[in-house]
Motif scaffolding. Structure first.
Motif, PDB file in Angstrom:
ATOM      1  N   UNK A 291      -4.637   3.686  -8.360  1.00 39.31           N
ATOM      2  CA  UNK A 291      -5.579   4.680  -8.886  1.00 39.31           C
ATOM      3  C   UNK A 291      -6.002   5.654  -7.795  1.00 39.31           C
ATOM      4  N   UNK A 292      -6.290   5.123  -6.605  1.00 38.91           N
ATOM      5  CA  UNK A 292      -6.680   5.994  -5.492  1.00 38.91           C
ATOM      6  C   UNK A 292      -5.608   7.032  -5.230  1.00 38.91           C
TER       7      UNK A 292
ATOM      8  N   UNK B 122      -3.851  12.553  -5.095  1.00 40.74           N
ATOM      9  CA  UNK B 122      -2.835  13.592  -5.259  1.00 40.74           C
ATOM     10  C   UNK B 122      -3.311  14.646  -6.245  1.00 40.74           C
TER      11      UNK B 122
ATOM     12  N   UNK C   7       2.056   8.967  -6.563  1.00 36.08           N
ATOM     13  CA  UNK C   7       2.414  10.385  -6.445  1.00 36.08           C
ATOM     14  C   UNK C   7       3.523  10.715  -7.441  1.00 36.08           C
ATOM     15  N   UNK C   8       4.516   9.822  -7.529  1.00 31.26           N
ATOM     16  CA  UNK C   8       5.632  10.036  -8.450  1.00 31.26           C
ATOM     17  C   UNK C   8       5.149  10.100  -9.898  1.00 31.26           C
TER      18      UNK C   8
ATOM     19  N   UNK D  42       1.211   4.119  -2.898  1.00 29.47           N
ATOM     20  CA  UNK D  42       1.022   5.548  -2.640  1.00 29.47           C
ATOM     21  C   UNK D  42       2.206   6.341  -3.200  1.00 29.47           C
ATOM     22  N   UNK D  43       3.412   5.865  -2.920  1.00 28.08           N
ATOM     23  CA  UNK D  43       4.607   6.560  -3.420  1.00 28.08           C
ATOM     24  C   UNK D  43       4.612   6.608  -4.940  1.00 28.08           C
TER      25      UNK D  43
ATOM     26  N   UNK E 273       0.841  -1.200   0.000  1.00 27.19           N
ATOM     27  CA  UNK E 273       0.000   0.000   0.000  1.00 27.19           C
ATOM     28  C   UNK E 273       0.878   1.253   0.000  1.00 27.19           C
ATOM     29  N   UNK E 274       1.941   1.214   0.792  1.00 24.65           N
ATOM     30  CA  UNK E 274       2.843   2.359   0.866  1.00 24.65           C
ATOM     31  C   UNK E 274       3.553   2.558  -0.468  1.00 24.65           C
TER      32      UNK E 274
END
Lengths: 496, 496
Positions: B260-261, B266, B41-42, B37-38, B33-34
């Motif tokens: 996607x989330x 972001x 955003x990237x 997320x990273x 999950x982390x």
């Protein structure tokens, strides 16, 4: 006791397939994950104006920091706290409502939209404390958010299949409903008063708003003090009335993790956002200044890259410690949630540390102060993680996995992991005081080396455990601290 | 067939408690999950330099857009694609490795750190296409990422309890290992060649890199074409060799959702980042320019707020459509993943739309063009979502929930939801051509009104279903499109 305390929502929602069969309701898992992502980004957003504050090279950092501390950092911390309060309210709300449908999803998005506007209205409030605009906007947002949440609750009770199973099975649903509405609308009523008062007498508005934000923590403190003085800790769960149950129970561990992940992820990437925008050399500039050599142009950004990697490593490892910690925690109490918030608030300050250390490389006094600020931020971020662990140890039967409890296999390990960052940052802080030639470059290399310290730590802990074990076996006593990981036994043998 | 195709990783990891008992291994859920997320955003980060490009008020938007299109947007889209390829490789890797331990967590963080650096090195490459620095940096990063992933695989096979259960149970583990390593290291070998060639003959490097990025899609296309010409669609799964199985199977739906989330979150918050930094009036400016009236100072930002709310609503609703869509999708194939990537790439363009529409309010020609760009972005973002749905319908038995299949209860609904945004954006686009007094304000109000259209749609679909139902019941035929939601029946009755 612990089993019925926990609503079955998270496990079910995450594990099972979507359940759109009945009444076109849906598992709320993804909606909550999305909300967590939004809220965590919003919470950390106000660090940007702090980090991007231009400090002139000739200014002394000491003064600038004072100026920063007084306004922007305060705004950042307050925003963080406010969004965390909103997040906690959101967690509670969706512990009552377990399934969602399209209407609830849209209402939730509307709620999110208004929450994203809170940091802005708050920074208006901080910039113009004497003018009613900021506080009025803030209070109005809070009132509307409260009203939307009330609508969500009313809608939920109107379609009871969306509710928590325990509430669904309860007899006095109407009582629950009014009690929950009362709790949800308590804040907005104060905010409404604050909005009204903002036109007559602003200080009253501030007092009211402060009351709303700190209310949950104050009541928690009062209950805790009361229990300490009377000394009836065991009675605590029973003294709660049955319907406040859902609103005072521990925070959903899964959502605490999701929110924390969001904060860590945005902090880690805020750095690269800056680098991608600011540190790509301009082709014109390269021609004029650097004799057409891109390498030369890039070498001026060297310290930025080093600072970036160092910050990423720090953020990543603090995430790693947090991850290890929450692997062993089975339940996140309110107080642990609060400590986690404090830790995250300091994590959010890391971009500031990056900005400071990458800005003042060659200016001795400022440089040392910038490193010290970074150390302080890293220290507090990690010490609050440590505090979560200590708190968990106080109630280890309820909150910790057996392996991590005192005397457990992972206990020493966890302790070493959590102690590493406070020690390293304290060490670096004192080095800055002692060594005059301590520089940002050394500091960053230190930061980058820490992961290897993690691995070294692993070996060290194992070795010391092995030594303890052999000493104990020499004295012919059975020891508790068996560490069977070194020899690769079959799973059946290690399960015991 | 569908059951064994799916690795049990996600379900187990999400639902069960952490499993640190055996060999101190851990569920990988949170690490993934982390990482998601990273990476999300990237992927969206490079829209910032596009969105923040300063366009002078006297310049015509047409020219500026051409200039933008040629470099920055291309950089953004390529970065998005590259990060998505890296993400897909990461998904595959952690479909092979199901449990993690501390070493793997740290290796994964190192991998993430290098991936976050890819956008920067790519933008260097785009700024200085004739200089080896950019391409060398990019290729080196890719090679190191590949090596770290290879180390992860070797480590995983050295500690087999970390692996996928199917691989654990397989007889020829060594064969698997070499095959997986071969697949993982194929890209890095090309990148290494690209890095070497960058010093001699740069075009070869570009060809090699392009090959690495598009390779998976090209092979997919070739296989698809081959199957179409030979016409053996049913044979497809059998023709795969048993060990490529894990690497060609559908992407983990959970991770597609998480990625996607992250992108939606972001994108929604990039807007408020800008507002919080740029649109807080300066107290000095307020005194000098606006006669000490904060309201007056804020009124100049009115269009920014309107644009922000409109963009948030658009992002939020597109997320909502995506959420509804993936509720009904049971398996995300590779092609659906690719369509999703395209959709997300356009979603990432929404901040650009916001920037454009908030910049040119009163300048008729630019204003209309800005609105048109926004419409085009929203149209493509939503039409690719629609394409996912169409693709899913082609193989509805495997990929869709029964309720959403053709003739199912939710089918018409889903169709209406997905068709709404393409229709609205097309409509707005043509309105800009027809109406001369069409303005940004009208456009934003249109955007804000859309959610009500969603609710109206719900009522409309129900009404039309009810009409169809009554017509069918008049002709005394049993109908398939029963919509029982209107009357609140007991769950037992509606389950059928």
């Amino acid at each position: 006791m612990s089993a019925p305390l926990r609503p079955p929502a998270e496990g079910e929602a995450a594990a099972g397939p979507p359940r759109p069969a009945q009444h076109s309701s849906q598992a709320s898992h993804r909606l909550l994950a999305y909300s967590d992502a939004l809220l965590s980004i919003i919470a950390t957003v106000m660090i940007l104006p702090v980090a991007h504050t231009k400090i002139h090279a000739d200014q002394k950092l000491g003064e600038s920091i004072q100026q920063l501390l007084l306004t922007k950092i305060a705004v950042y911390l307050m925003t963080f706290l406010i969004v965390t309060v909103a997040w906690a309210a959101h967690v509670r709300l969706f512990q009552v409502i377990e399934l969602i449908d399209d209407v609830l999803a849209l209402l939730n998005l509307a709620c999110m939209m208004l929450i994203t506007f809170l940091p802005y209205s708050f920074s208006l409030m901080a910039s113009f404390p004497g003018v009613p605009v900021g506080i009025f906007m803030f209070s109005t947002c809070a009132v509307v958010i409260g009203l939307i949440q009330a609508v969500i609750v009313v809608y939920g009770f109107y379609h009871p299949y969306l509710l928590n199973h325990q509430i669904q099975a309860a007899e006095h649903q109407a009582v629950y409903k009014y009690r929950i509405l009362q709790i949800i609308l308590r804040g907005p009523v104060f905010c409404l008063l604050a909005a009204v008062f903002s036109f007559f007498f602003i200080p009253v508005s501030y007092v009211l708003l402060g009351f709303v934000i700190f209310f949950p923590h104050i009541t928690q403190l009062i209950i805790w003090c009361k229990n300490k003085t009377i000394g009836s800790r065991a009675e605590e769960p029973h003294s709660l009335e049955s319907f406040t149950f859902y609103l005072n129970e521990p925070l959903s561990k899964e959502r605490v993790e999701a929110f924390s992940d969001g904060v860590y992820a945005i902090v880690a990437t805020l750095l690269i956002l800056d680098i991608c925008e600011d540190n790509v050399p301009d082709s014109k500039e390269v021609k004029d200044k650097f004799h057409d050599s891109v390498m030369e142009a890039l070498s001026q950004y060297g310290r930025n890259f080093l600072a970036y990697f160092a910050s990423f490593v720090t953020t990543g490892l603090l995430w790693f410690v947090h991850h290890s910690l929450f692997l062993h925690i089975t339940k996140a109490t309110r107080f642990m949630g609060l400590l986690n918030t404090f830790s995250l608030a300091f994590i959010g300050g890391l971009p500031l540390a990056y900005q400071l250390t990458s800005e003042f490389e060659k200016k001795s006094h400022n440089e040392i102060e910038a490193i010290q600020v970074s150390c302080v931020i890293a220290f507090f971020a990690s010490i609050f993680q440590f505090a979560i662990w200590i708190t968990a140890l106080f109630h280890e039967r309820e909150t910790l996995h057996p392996l991590a409890r005192y005397g457990g296999k992972e206990h020493a390990f966890m302790f070493a992991k959590l102690a590493l960052y406070p020690c390293v940052s304290l060490g670096a802080f004192f080095l800055t005081c002692l060594l005059s030639e301590f520089s940002t470059a050394i500091f960053h290399i230190m930061q980058i080396v820490v992961p290897f310290a993690f691995l070294a730590l692993r070996i060290l802990v194992r070795m010391s455990l092995a030594i303890i074990k052999s000493i104990l076996s020499v004295s012919r006593r059975k020891n508790v601290l068996l560490d069977e990981e070194e020899t690769c036994l079959s799973p059946a043998e290690t399960l015991s």
